[in-house]
Each structure stands twice: as C-alpha cells, then as structure tokens.
Design an enzyme around this catalytic site. Structure first.
Site, PDB file in Angstrom:
ATOM      1  CD  GLU A   1      -3.120  -1.006   2.131  1.00 11.45           C
ATOM      2  OE1 GLU A   1      -4.173  -1.639   1.915  1.00 11.45           O
ATOM      3  OE2 GLU A   1      -2.943  -0.289   3.140  1.00 11.45           O
TER       4      GLU A   1
ATOM      5  CD  GLU B   1      -4.303  -5.710   2.022  1.00 11.04           C
ATOM      6  OE1 GLU B   1      -5.030  -4.843   2.564  1.00 11.04           O
ATOM      7  OE2 GLU B   1      -3.082  -5.770   2.195  1.00 11.04           O
TER       8      GLU B   1
END
Length: 799
Positions: free
Chosen positions: A411, A498
């Site tokens: 991320e 995710e």
C-alpha cells in the site's frame, strides 16, 4: 567436513540484577512470562501493563567452554537477532546488528569466554535513525519504518503493541577448514518432461584454502554434474529427464526432488547443502488488453483464478510459532480451499518450516518484501540494510516451488498518492527507489525465474492510479470503511489482493481473553481488543443496514460474524463469476496474532469463525451463485467450474414464500466446461417485486445451494424459527447433531465452542427450507443435551 555445535541451551536473561532462564529461540516477553515476572499480555488490558519492556535495553548471556576445534575457522552464526544488538565473546566485540530479517556470521576463531548479546531498545534505534534521515509519514503512530524489524510488533489495526527483543532464531558454532558453502542459488526451470537446474554456488575460503582447486558436485532426479574451480563461485547445470511437475493444490500433485550439492577438496568432503525443489513454470500475465491491465498468474501454463488469503505473523511473540503451529494453520487454509497465501509486508519473511509446508501442501506463496503503510527513507543506514536483507532472503527462499511472486510492498504507492504523503514529504525519499529500482534489480539478478510486482495495490505504472480497478492489483477497503457490502458488486477489478470485513472472535476465545468482565459489544475488554479506528462503529453500521441492532451480546456476536461471512461471500461470488476478467481474490485475512476483533477467518486462539466454513464453499472448485445484474437489479445464475472436468448438472430454481410454498419452478440440465463460468438469466416468472418481503429465490445443483432475498433482513417477513433436534453419540468422542427445520431457517449456525471450549463442528452457516434437515458432526463436546445444543444454535429471526 564442517562441524556444527548448537548453542540453543543454557542462556540467561539479565533482569533487574538477577539471571532468568532464557529460551533460544525466544524473546524477552516470553522469557519474562515463563519466569512469572509479567502477566499474559494477551489477557484483559495487560498489554498496557508490559509496555515498558519495549523501552528498555536487554542482555542475554551464555557461558561457553573453549570450543577447541581442530578446524582452521570457527564461526558464530545467528539465524536471527531481534533486532539491534552487540555481540561479545569474552573480551572481544564480534560485531553489531540492526536487522531482524538477516542472518549473521561472526569469525570466532581462537576466541572463548562468556557469550553476551546486548540488545538496544527498538524505540531507541528507531528514534536515532529518524534523527538522521528526518521525519516520514506513516499510518500508525509508531516509528516502525526507521528500523528493519517486524512492523506489526509496534501494533496494527488488529495487533497489540509489543516490540520485543531476543535471539529469535537458532544460534550455533560452525567449525570448518579450507572452504565452506556460502550460498546456493538453484534456478529451476522445466521444458516438457525435462527439468533443468542451474546451480549457482558461492564459497568462502580460509587463507589456507585460497586458490586451491575444489570440486563441486550436484545431483537431482538422477542427473549429476561436477566441476573443479579455484575461485569463489561455480555454476553446475543439471538436466533431469522424465520429471513430474509440481502443481498448486487442486491442479495436480506436488512432486518434489532432492537437490544435493557437495563441496570437496579432492576426496575430502568439506561441506554439503540439500533442499527439496519442484519443477514448474510460473508466469504473470500483464499485457494490456481492451479493458485494462490484467494480473493473471499461470503455473505450468495454466491460468489461475487465485483463491487466496492474506497471512500475518501468527503470533506477535513470533518465537511461539512452531512448525506444528504452522501446519495447523496452513491445514486450516487448505480446509478452506485456499490455494495461495500472501505473506503480508508488515510482518516477516517466515521461517523455513512455513515454506516447506506450502511446498508439501500445494499452497502458492506470494511474498511481500517487508514494507507496509509507511514512507520508508532511502538513505543510510537503512538502504544498505535493506539491500543485504533482500539478497539474503531471496537466496534463502528461492528453492521453494510454492513461491511464485515477489512483491515490493503493501500500500505504499497508494499511500503516496492518496493519503497526503506527497505533500508532507516535500521531495524527501519514501521508498519508490526500493520498489521500482533496488528490489526488482535484486530479483532479476538472483531469481529471474519468478515474476516481481512493485507493490500491492499497483496498477503497473504511474500512468494509472495505483489502486485502479482496471489495472493490476486492487485493494477494496471503501466498502468496509464506508459502505454496505453489496457495493462489492459495483466493480470488477482485475485482481483483488485485499478486501475484508471484521467480526469478533469465537465466544470461547473471548471468555479466555476477558475472564473478568461481563461481555458486551462496548465492554472495556472488548474495546481494548478492537484495534481498528472506529472498528465497533463500522461493525454497528454494517449490522444495522440489515438487522435491528440487538441489546443481547450473544445475538450481536452471532450477527456480526454472520455479516462478516455474508460480506466476503458477496465479494467472492461476484468476482469469481467474472473470471477471467477478474483473476483472483485474496481475502484479508486468514489468521490472527492474538485474541481480537478482526478480519480473520481463524481467530487468535485458532478457532474457526463462520467465515472459515464459508470460504470452504466460496473457494470450492464448483460454486453456484445468484447474482444481481449490473443494471436492473434482477438476479442471474452463475455456475463456476474451476475443476479440470466438465460439470454436468441439473439446475433447479424455485421461487418460494415464507411458509415454504412453491410459487414457481424451473429446471434445466447444464454443462459447464472446465475452468469456465456459465451465466444465464432467470426465466420469466421466477421473481416478482409485488411480495418482495415475503418471497425469495432458491437455486440448487449437485448439493450446492444459493439463495436470494430481495430485501434487507429487517424488512423480510421471516417466520419465528422452529426446529427439532436429535443428538447421537458417534464414537471417538464425536457427536452427530441433526437439526430438522419446521420453518425457514436462514443462516443456521451451531457454535461448537459454546458446548465445550475445544469443540469443533464440520459445518458453518446453512439455510434450510421447511422439512429439510442438516447433520452436523461435533468433536470434543462429549454428549451434550438437546437443551445445551439449542442454546448454541442461532439463526436469522424476525425483527
């Protein structure tokens, strides 16, 4: 031949003027806990009572007799030190360490005396480095990006803040002469039935062995190679005929072969190295197409819809994770029909036993480099550590056939673009040079047989937003954070790396972790064991969109676990129905590191939530689902066949009312080819909007069932649930429980841990029509009474 002396016994931890027995591998927290000096940090709010441990320096010592080896060289080898340490043998400082992700080797030739390892607080080191490189943003209020240590040990939105210290892997003496094997890099490929291994061997020599001709031999699957060399490296090439390929689970067997490498001085063997390898190819298809940039893994030429789960460290006190515990957890993944484990970037490179088990079980491994949710400085002293760590672990892990992808970070490109980092950094480094420069260069140099991706999520280039649904990998978190789970159907990403939904752990886990309080959604212990920002608020909002929020804790507990399972089902059913446009889902997350409300399918005590049972259905080779259409909201039927054989079945569709009365029916025979999805619109008369609160749709095929209710549960006219129970001892400590429905029972759930803390059930959520029954086998509950079972059974009730 090289001799090895283990040094894992007899250690002491220095604590306030006394010596406490220390376990190696181990850490300060586990040693203090074993000595009775601290309370269990996982119970109640004890985490706060032990926060002082991470702020202190610690010393470990071992009294060592003189080793007296006849070899030319003696090395002191640490497989892992956590983290900032000075190593002293007698009066000699051997060296210092600043990275728990690396192995360390010190020359201890001719030295003796006490062995001392002095650890500096991780906070002290992180704050020192921050003073050198300057402030960088991150998403958690701890300085984890300034030290090469497991980031989640500083706390996460599912984990406790317990940064520890210790000798977290094995330590030993290695005695050797002339030369030793430093590294072996096997580049494994296969063409047809011919397996090829290019063995890159690096050696270290003593002064007496410099320039001496050495013989390296390698064998695998009946193939042999030998070379004589006088430098520090050699390459041996083996070609083995008629090898069987290694396949991921569900696609074939996991054939493995012993690769053995020996180093000799003439006829005198100096050292040996051995691993089990597998022959397989892996590709990552990323060529742009008409709708964007795919992200499709292919093993042995077979494109996969990945059925994955994210993996976090299985215990924040990671030295408690044994090979047996790895096996238990990974078998739980297999039982949920998972075929890929993503080792997430806020944790560690896992221990060898983890990857050995994945090889054995056919679980693909996606390995993140340890960077997560923060801007990482690219200056020294961090840059050199990161390069050394990456080289060490790429070489260590590359023999494993289960490892199919290296990933640069979690991320961080997304954070740079969307989380305000770019403005705060004002031109300072933040890790891009690692993810787009250093790490891909290391992988290309050392392990060119595997693909590399710069991050997750990552669209493939800055030409697109890092989290673009049409390009590369996508993380879907807006739904959990802000929306109803039905919004998973709003997009079809190319690969969902995710997504997740929270729920509390099992009831017995909560009772063990919070023994001193009356459980409530907002009781002090429940709130302490909820680490997500506004986590309980999000749980409540997700619940109240579908149900009236109950005051009763047991009911709240059941409904929040139900919503978690439904949310994940909504996403996976939708995305699987869009194969091959969408090429995989990796649910967040498989496991927990302590007892906590989280996104996990298996809680911190190892108990399976309803989500785990639901994943078994969602990730099965064959899946039946009813999907609302993208535009008009009318359902369609999708039959997903990920098996290697055609699926010929009779699809039966029924429209029913709340009493179970059949209002319409349709049946047809359908054949779904292998590895494909078959979608068909519902026939006329199967749905009506006039009685939306009293009618629902059921699809059945080969024992699989899908249901569609057109309105939220609190708007549907459910009958008061009625059922009969039959409890029968089944032998071997098992109990068979038959539940027969007298009314519609939606999302029936038996919580086995309410019968006994160690009890398990073989089924999760089940919807029964009037007159149907389900048989549930329970292990570990003796023989409960029907009333005890009734108290452990839940289902949807009318508002």
């Amino acid at each position: 031949m090289k001799d090895t002396t283990p040094l894992d016994q007899g250690w002491n931890l220095h604590h306030d003027g006394e010596l406490l027995p220390a376990a190696v591998p181990g850490c300060v927290h586990t040693d203090l806990l074993a000595a009775g000096r601290i309370p269990d940090p996982y119970l109640d709010a004890n985490e706060l009572e032990v926060a002082w441990i991470g702020r202190r320096d610690w010393t470990y010592s071992l009294d060592l007799p003189a080793h007296g080896s006849a070899h030319e060289r003696t090395d002191l080898v640490f497989d892992g030190l956590d983290t900032v340490a000075t190593v002293t043998l007698g009066d000699t400082v051997l060296g210092a360490t600043r990275n728990m992700h690396r192995r360390y080797r010190f020359d201890a030739t001719g030295l003796g005396g006490p062995l001392t390892v002095r650890f500096t607080s991780a906070y002290t080191e992180a704050e020192r480095v921050r003073g050198i490189v300057g402030e960088r943003p991150n998403e958690y209020p701890e300085p984890f990006q300034y030290i090469r240590k497991m980031a989640s040990s500083f706390g996460w939105d599912w984990g406790p803040t317990l940064p520890t210290a210790g000798i977290w892997k094995s330590v030993r003496y290695e005695h050797w002469s002339t030369a030793r094997i430093a590294d072996v890099r096997p580049l494994v490929t296969v063409d047809g039935a011919t397996g090829r291994v290019e063995v890159h061997l690096t050696v270290e020599r003593t002064a007496g062995g410099a320039g001496r001709p050495l013989t390296a031999r390698a064998t695998v699957a009946g193939a042999e190679a030998e070379t004589v060399f006088d430098g520090d490296s050699a390459v041996l090439v083996l070609e083995a005929a008629d090898v069987e390929r290694w396949w991921p689970r569900g696609y074939g067997d996991q054939a493995r072969y012993e690769l053995a490498v020996t180093l000799a001085d003439g006829e005198h063997r100096l050292d040996a190295w051995q691993r089990r390898i597998g022959f397989r190819t892996v590709e990552l298809h990323r060529t742009p197409d008409a709708t964007g940039t795919p992200f499709t893994l292919a093993v042995n030429g077979e494109p996969l819809f990945v059925r994955g789960a994210n993996w976090i460290p299985d215990d924040t006190l990671i030295t408690r994770v044994t090979p047996a515990r790895y096996r238990t957890r990974l078998l739980q993944a297999v039982d949920a029909n998972v075929d890929l484990i993503r080792v997430w970037g806020g944790g560690i490179y896992e221990q060898d036993a983890f990857y050995d088990l994945c090889d054995e079980l056919g679980l693909l491994v996606w390995q993140d480099f340890p960077f997560a949710c923060a801007a990482y400085p690219e200056e020294q002293p961090l840059r050199g550590e990161i390069e050394a760590e990456a080289r060490d672990n790429v070489v260590r892990l590359m023999p494993h056939p289960s490892l199919v992808l290296w990933n640069g970070n979690n991320e961080n490109q997304w954070g740079f673009r969307d989380w305000g980092w770019e403005e705060k950094l004002d031109g300072d480094s933040w890790g891009e040079g690692y993810y787009l420069g250093l790490l891909p260069r290391i992988v290309a140099e050392l392990d060119p047989t595997r693909p590399y991706s710069a991050g997750s999520p990552w669209s493939g280039s800055w030409d697109h937003h890092p989290n673009d649904v049409d390009h590369g990998t996508h993380h879907s978190w807006d739904v959990w954070n802000r929306q109803d789970y039905a919004e998973y159907r709003a997009t079809v990403p190319r690969f969902v790396a995710e997504f997740g939904w929270q729920a509390p752990p099992a009831h017995a886990t909560l009772r063990r972790a919070l023994p001193h309080e009356t459980l409530a959604a907002d009781s002090p212990g429940m709130l302490h064991h909820q680490k997500a920002h506004d986590g309980n608020g999000k749980l409540r909002r997700g619940l109240e969109r579908h149900f009236d929020v109950p005051d009763d804790f047991d009911r709240w507990h059941y409904l929040t676990q139900l919503i978690q399972a439904r949310a994940i089902a909504t996403g996976i059913e939708h995305w699987r129905s869009h194969w091959p446009h969408c090429a995989g889902t990796i649910v967040w997350q498989l496991n927990d590191c302590w007892p906590v409300s989280s996104w996990a399918a298996v809680d911190g005590d190892g108990r399976r939530k309803p989500l785990h049972h639901e994943l078994r259905r969602l990730y099965a080779d064959r899946l039946l689902t009813l999907q609302p259409a993208d535009r008009d909201g009318a359902p369609r039927t999708a039959l997903v066949n990920q098996s290697a054989e055609p699926w010929t079945t009779t699809l039966r569709l029924r429209r029913l009312d709340t009493t179970g009365r059949q209002l319409a029916e349709h049946a047809e025979e359908i054949t779904v080819p292998p590895r494909t999805v078959h979608q068909l619109p519902l026939p006329d008369g199967m749905l009506t909007d006039q009685e939306a609160s009293k009618e629902y749709l059921v699809a059945d095929a080969d024992g699989l069932r899908a249901v569609h209710f057109p309105v939220a549960d609190k708007e549907f006219a459910y009958p008061r649930p009625e059922f009969d129970l039959d409890v029968t001892a089944a032998g071997d400590g098992a109990v068979d429980i038959r539940i027969t429905a007298r009314t519609l029972l939606r999302d029936l759930l038996l919580q086995p841990d309410r019968l006994h803390a160690d009890a398990t059930a073989d089924r999760g959520l089940t919807t029964l029509l009037p007159g149907e029954h389900v048989d549930i086998r329970v292990h570990g509950a003796d023989t409960p009474s029907a009333e005890q079972v009734r108290q452990a059974v839940f289902c949807v009730e009318p508002s």
